[in-house]
Scaffold this motif. Sequence first.
Motif, PDB file in Angstrom:
ATOM      1  N   GLU A 143     -14.725  -7.200   1.949  1.00  0.00           N
ATOM      2  CA  GLU A 143     -14.934  -5.590   2.409  1.00  0.00           C
ATOM      3  C   GLU A 143     -13.635  -4.848   2.224  1.00  0.00           C
ATOM      4  O   GLU A 143     -13.557  -3.678   2.069  1.00  0.00           O
ATOM      5  CB  GLU A 143     -15.342  -5.556   3.969  1.00  0.00           C
ATOM      6  N   ALA A 144     -12.379  -5.651   2.518  1.00  0.00           N
ATOM      7  CA  ALA A 144     -11.115  -4.936   2.447  1.00  0.00           C
ATOM      8  C   ALA A 144     -10.809  -4.230   1.118  1.00  0.00           C
ATOM      9  O   ALA A 144     -10.356  -2.968   0.992  1.00  0.00           O
ATOM     10  CB  ALA A 144      -9.856  -5.788   2.685  1.00  0.00           C
ATOM     11  N   VAL A 145     -11.522  -4.733   0.120  1.00  0.00           N
ATOM     12  CA  VAL A 145     -11.382  -3.996  -1.300  1.00  0.00           C
ATOM     13  C   VAL A 145     -11.869  -2.805  -1.127  1.00  0.00           C
ATOM     14  O   VAL A 145     -11.144  -1.573  -1.897  1.00  0.00           O
ATOM     15  CB  VAL A 145     -12.051  -5.027  -2.433  1.00  0.00           C
ATOM     16  N   TYR A 146     -13.012  -2.540  -0.643  1.00  0.00           N
ATOM     17  CA  TYR A 146     -13.650  -1.035  -0.535  1.00  0.00           C
ATOM     18  C   TYR A 146     -13.014  -0.216   0.518  1.00  0.00           C
ATOM     19  O   TYR A 146     -13.490   1.093   0.563  1.00  0.00           O
ATOM     20  CB  TYR A 146     -15.320  -1.104  -0.285  1.00  0.00           C
ATOM     21  N   ARG A 147     -12.184  -0.790   1.323  1.00  0.00           N
ATOM     22  CA  ARG A 147     -11.470   0.128   2.276  1.00  0.00           C
ATOM     23  C   ARG A 147     -10.119   0.449   1.778  1.00  0.00           C
ATOM     24  O   ARG A 147      -9.556   1.659   2.668  1.00  0.00           O
ATOM     25  CB  ARG A 147     -11.310  -0.754   3.685  1.00  0.00           C
ATOM     26  N   ASP A 148      -9.586   0.026   0.925  1.00  0.00           N
ATOM     27  CA  ASP A 148      -8.298   0.158   0.425  1.00  0.00           C
ATOM     28  C   ASP A 148      -8.263   1.699  -0.451  1.00  0.00           C
ATOM     29  O   ASP A 148      -8.540   1.445  -1.638  1.00  0.00           O
ATOM     30  CB  ASP A 148      -7.713  -1.054  -0.177  1.00  0.00           C
ATOM     31  N   THR A 149      -7.658   2.750  -0.071  1.00  0.00           N
ATOM     32  CA  THR A 149      -7.942   3.893  -0.722  1.00  0.00           C
ATOM     33  C   THR A 149      -6.861   3.924  -1.899  1.00  0.00           C
ATOM     34  O   THR A 149      -7.140   4.888  -2.607  1.00  0.00           O
ATOM     35  CB  THR A 149      -7.478   5.128   0.269  1.00  0.00           C
ATOM     36  N   ARG A 150      -5.955   2.914  -1.927  1.00  0.00           N
ATOM     37  CA  ARG A 150      -4.931   2.641  -2.924  1.00  0.00           C
ATOM     38  C   ARG A 150      -5.566   2.256  -4.201  1.00  0.00           C
ATOM     39  O   ARG A 150      -5.165   2.838  -5.273  1.00  0.00           O
ATOM     40  CB  ARG A 150      -3.905   2.159  -2.595  1.00  0.00           C
TER      41      ARG A 150
END
Length: 333
Positions: A143-150
């Motif tokens: 899920e962190a992939v989709y939360r990282d705005t970078r």
Amino acid sequence: MVLAELDVIRPLLVCPRCRAGLEADPAGTGTGAGAGAGAGAGALRCSAPDCAYHASPAFPDVAGAPVLVDFEHSVVCREAVAALASPAHVHRGADALPTPLRRIAKPPNQVAAVNIDLLLRALPGPAPTLLVVGGATVGNGVEAVYRDTRVRVIGFDIVTSPATQFVADAHRIPLRTSSVDAVLVQAVLEHVLDPAQVVAEIHRVLRDDGLVYAETPFLQQVHAGAHDFTRFTASGHRYLFRRFEELAAGPVAGPGTQMLWSVDHLVRGLTRSALAGRATRAALFWLRGLDHLVPPDFAQDDASAVYFLGRRRDREMTEEEIIAYYRGAQGSS
């Protein structure tokens, strides 16, 4: 959820047949309504006049997403394009259970979470591009992939989804060569007809030193019905990614989890009920804890699934190297 806008990634898209650029198909029309990531994109065609996908009808649009598939060489057929928007095509597994049982039957994937953190930390530059192969559903632990705005996330699958911008077949990824910085392919390679070709495509679209994270079953029963083809040992999985430098690899889950799979499917067979099997798996969730008691070398031979985190390179692993690579508990005798 952070996904790159289709207009932003449009310059990266190519024809899956000849890899020429794409252009609007003046005769094309969409085949379904929807407000997905690519809403309003319209039908596309190959820009190369001598390509079969230059003539109309070329690549249709369904539910607001372009369908970039070489229909003559894919399990996706043109006649069924409208059905690609159907959620029935998406395998949901434990999501079919009642809500209180879901987290027990499908706990957070801590192995994936750790490796995704490593991958995100290693990505270069202020706006790296990450491709999710088979991304119709957001994978467990990633899920962190989709939360990282970078990170600019590009996702595709053979069905439409709010987590994807276009429909494609992983055997012919419709992206330019050396166009992405990382690829995530979780629980996908067992569902493709030719995993080696898909990994070759992943290697092609990655930039030099690009990263890949893959999870693939080893000892699991058939899931997704007719769209389930292959399993990999740890060594077989490593050799599949033989044109990558290994950064980390090992079991995602061990023999306790593998036993849960077997009990689940035994109960399914006895009761003719998938729900009964999943409920039994949830009731015996504690078996998963046995994974932590099994030494790593034994777990390597009995894993439910394995992972690989690697960096793109041009040198290929040799036959001698893959034999020497074995890390399991079984001796050479």
